[in-house]
Design a protein around this motif. Structure first.
Motif, PDB file in Angstrom:
ATOM      1  N   LEU A   1       0.819  -1.218   0.000  1.00 44.23           N
ATOM      2  CA  LEU A   1       0.000   0.000   0.000  1.00 44.23           C
ATOM      3  C   LEU A   1       0.851   1.265   0.000  1.00 44.23           C
ATOM      4  O   LEU A   1       0.411   2.319  -0.471  1.00 44.23           O
ATOM      5  CB  LEU A   1      -0.963  -0.002   1.181  1.00 44.23           C
ATOM      6  N   MET A   2       2.069   1.162   0.495  1.00 47.80           N
ATOM      7  CA  MET A   2       2.969   2.315   0.471  1.00 47.80           C
ATOM      8  C   MET A   2       3.330   2.708  -0.956  1.00 47.80           C
ATOM      9  O   MET A   2       3.582   3.884  -1.227  1.00 47.80           O
ATOM     10  CB  MET A   2       4.240   2.037   1.285  1.00 47.80           C
ATOM     11  N   GLU A   3       3.321   1.757  -1.880  1.00 47.91           N
ATOM     12  CA  GLU A   3       3.573   2.099  -3.284  1.00 47.91           C
ATOM     13  C   GLU A   3       2.440   2.983  -3.805  1.00 47.91           C
ATOM     14  O   GLU A   3       2.685   3.936  -4.538  1.00 47.91           O
ATOM     15  CB  GLU A   3       3.728   0.840  -4.140  1.00 47.91           C
ATOM     16  N   VAL A   4       1.215   2.675  -3.406  1.00 47.48           N
ATOM     17  CA  VAL A   4       0.075   3.504  -3.803  1.00 47.48           C
ATOM     18  C   VAL A   4       0.215   4.894  -3.168  1.00 47.48           C
ATOM     19  O   VAL A   4       0.059   5.916  -3.845  1.00 47.48           O
ATOM     20  CB  VAL A   4      -1.267   2.846  -3.384  1.00 47.48           C
ATOM     21  N   PHE A   5       0.520   4.924  -1.881  1.00 49.24           N
ATOM     22  CA  PHE A   5       0.714   6.205  -1.190  1.00 49.24           C
ATOM     23  C   PHE A   5       1.843   6.999  -1.850  1.00 49.24           C
ATOM     24  O   PHE A   5       1.717   8.216  -2.072  1.00 49.24           O
ATOM     25  CB  PHE A   5       1.022   5.979   0.297  1.00 49.24           C
ATOM     26  N   ALA A   6       2.962   6.329  -2.156  1.00 51.78           N
ATOM     27  CA  ALA A   6       4.115   7.015  -2.753  1.00 51.78           C
ATOM     28  C   ALA A   6       3.755   7.597  -4.121  1.00 51.78           C
ATOM     29  O   ALA A   6       4.157   8.715  -4.442  1.00 51.78           O
ATOM     30  CB  ALA A   6       5.296   6.057  -2.877  1.00 51.78           C
TER      31      ALA A   6
ATOM     32  N   GLY B   1       3.899   0.282  11.139  1.00 47.52           N
ATOM     33  CA  GLY B   1       5.065   1.175  11.169  1.00 47.52           C
ATOM     34  C   GLY B   1       6.295   0.519  10.578  1.00 47.52           C
ATOM     35  O   GLY B   1       7.081   1.153   9.865  1.00 47.52           O
ATOM     36  N   ALA B   2       6.461  -0.767  10.847  1.00 47.12           N
ATOM     37  CA  ALA B   2       7.598  -1.503  10.277  1.00 47.12           C
ATOM     38  C   ALA B   2       7.457  -1.625   8.757  1.00 47.12           C
ATOM     39  O   ALA B   2       8.458  -1.549   8.033  1.00 47.12           O
ATOM     40  CB  ALA B   2       7.705  -2.883  10.919  1.00 47.12           C
ATOM     41  N   GLY B   3       6.238  -1.805   8.267  1.00 47.46           N
ATOM     42  CA  GLY B   3       6.008  -1.871   6.817  1.00 47.46           C
ATOM     43  C   GLY B   3       6.345  -0.559   6.136  1.00 47.46           C
ATOM     44  O   GLY B   3       6.955  -0.538   5.061  1.00 47.46           O
ATOM     45  N   ILE B   4       5.962   0.548   6.763  1.00 47.56           N
ATOM     46  CA  ILE B   4       6.307   1.876   6.224  1.00 47.56           C
ATOM     47  C   ILE B   4       7.827   2.047   6.218  1.00 47.56           C
ATOM     48  O   ILE B   4       8.410   2.523   5.234  1.00 47.56           O
ATOM     49  CB  ILE B   4       5.630   2.989   7.046  1.00 47.56           C
ATOM     50  N   THR B   5       8.465   1.632   7.299  1.00 46.66           N
ATOM     51  CA  THR B   5       9.926   1.728   7.399  1.00 46.66           C
ATOM     52  C   THR B   5      10.610   0.874   6.339  1.00 46.66           C
ATOM     53  O   THR B   5      11.581   1.305   5.705  1.00 46.66           O
ATOM     54  CB  THR B   5      10.386   1.309   8.811  1.00 46.66           C
ATOM     55  N   MET B   6      10.085  -0.336   6.111  1.00 46.76           N
ATOM     56  CA  MET B   6      10.665  -1.209   5.084  1.00 46.76           C
ATOM     57  C   MET B   6      10.538  -0.573   3.705  1.00 46.76           C
ATOM     58  O   MET B   6      11.475  -0.607   2.914  1.00 46.76           O
ATOM     59  CB  MET B   6       9.990  -2.584   5.103  1.00 46.76           C
ATOM     60  N   TYR B   7       9.384   0.004   3.423  1.00 49.23           N
ATOM     61  CA  TYR B   7       9.219   0.670   2.126  1.00 49.23           C
ATOM     62  C   TYR B   7      10.251   1.794   1.997  1.00 49.23           C
ATOM     63  O   TYR B   7      10.863   1.958   0.940  1.00 49.23           O
ATOM     64  CB  TYR B   7       7.800   1.232   1.959  1.00 49.23           C
TER      65      TYR B   7
ATOM     66  N   ALA C   1      15.091   3.916  -0.429  1.00 40.64           N
ATOM     67  CA  ALA C   1      16.445   4.470  -0.308  1.00 40.64           C
ATOM     68  C   ALA C   1      17.453   3.607  -1.060  1.00 40.64           C
ATOM     69  O   ALA C   1      18.307   4.118  -1.792  1.00 40.64           O
ATOM     70  CB  ALA C   1      16.837   4.600   1.157  1.00 40.64           C
ATOM     71  N   GLY C   2      17.350   2.296  -0.887  1.00 39.17           N
ATOM     72  CA  GLY C   2      18.286   1.404  -1.569  1.00 39.17           C
ATOM     73  C   GLY C   2      18.122   1.431  -3.075  1.00 39.17           C
ATOM     74  O   GLY C   2      19.101   1.517  -3.817  1.00 39.17           O
TER      75      GLY C   2
END
Length: 177
Positions: free
Chosen positions: A16-21, A81-87, A92-93
């Motif tokens: 879902l972070m890809e959608v948010f991004a 929160g960990a999922g957001i951090t992983m994204y 970054a990588g």
């Protein structure tokens, strides 16, 4: 919360972070937040750019969720929160290190997926303004030929050496000039 449910929530959050991004990149960074993001579309002087503040801004909710989960006894928030951090770590990588080479390295991706994502991001940077660009996602992008067609059909924004970009992205294409 059992570990399997937590892991499922973690993976769902990363997806879902890809959608948010995408939404944030297209309508915030290339909209009212262009003041910070513009630095990412210009040559960087030094190790940092104004755009890096977005990483700090987006880390805030992740930190708050993890803290709320740990200190509030709500483990689901920790997984989110960990999922957001992983994204953020994947971003970054991939974006900062692999695509923009903010840390020097000689590795060149060979997988079709990584090559397509890199080419899509380069096409995103082919436009010199906040308008008219393509490919706002970071982990998924349409095929490069579709992005090229979309970029050319829009006619918005100032395109950097369009014929050079087209030849780099699609060497088999005929480009006049």
């Amino acid at each position: 919360m059992n570990v399997f449910a937590g892991l499922a929530l973690f993976v769902l959050t990363v997806a879902l972070m890809e959608v948010f991004a995408y939404v944030a990149h297209r309508w915030v960074m290339h909209g009212w937040g262009w003041g910070l993001h513009k630095s990412h579309h210009e040559p960087r002087d030094g190790a940092f750019e104004k755009n890096d503040w977005y990483a700090v801004i987006f880390a805030g909710p992740a930190i708050a969720l993890i803290a709320g989960g740990v200190y509030g006894g709500m483990p689901a928030l920790v997984w989110i929160g960990a999922g957001i951090t992983m994204y953020g770590a994947i971003y970054a990588g991939f974006h900062d290190i692999i695509v923009h080479r903010r840390i020097r390295h000689s590795w060149n991706p060979r997988s079709r997926y990584l090559k397509r994502i890199i080419q899509a991001h380069r096409l995103h940077h082919a436009v010199e303004s906040k308008h008219g660009t393509v490919s706002f996602g970071f982990l998924w992008a349409p095929p490069v030929r579709e992005l090229l067609a979309e970029l050319e059909s829009r006619g918005e924004g100032k395109i950097r050496a369009a014929s050079k970009v087209r030849r780099e992205m699609d060497p088999g294409a005929h480009v006049p000039g």
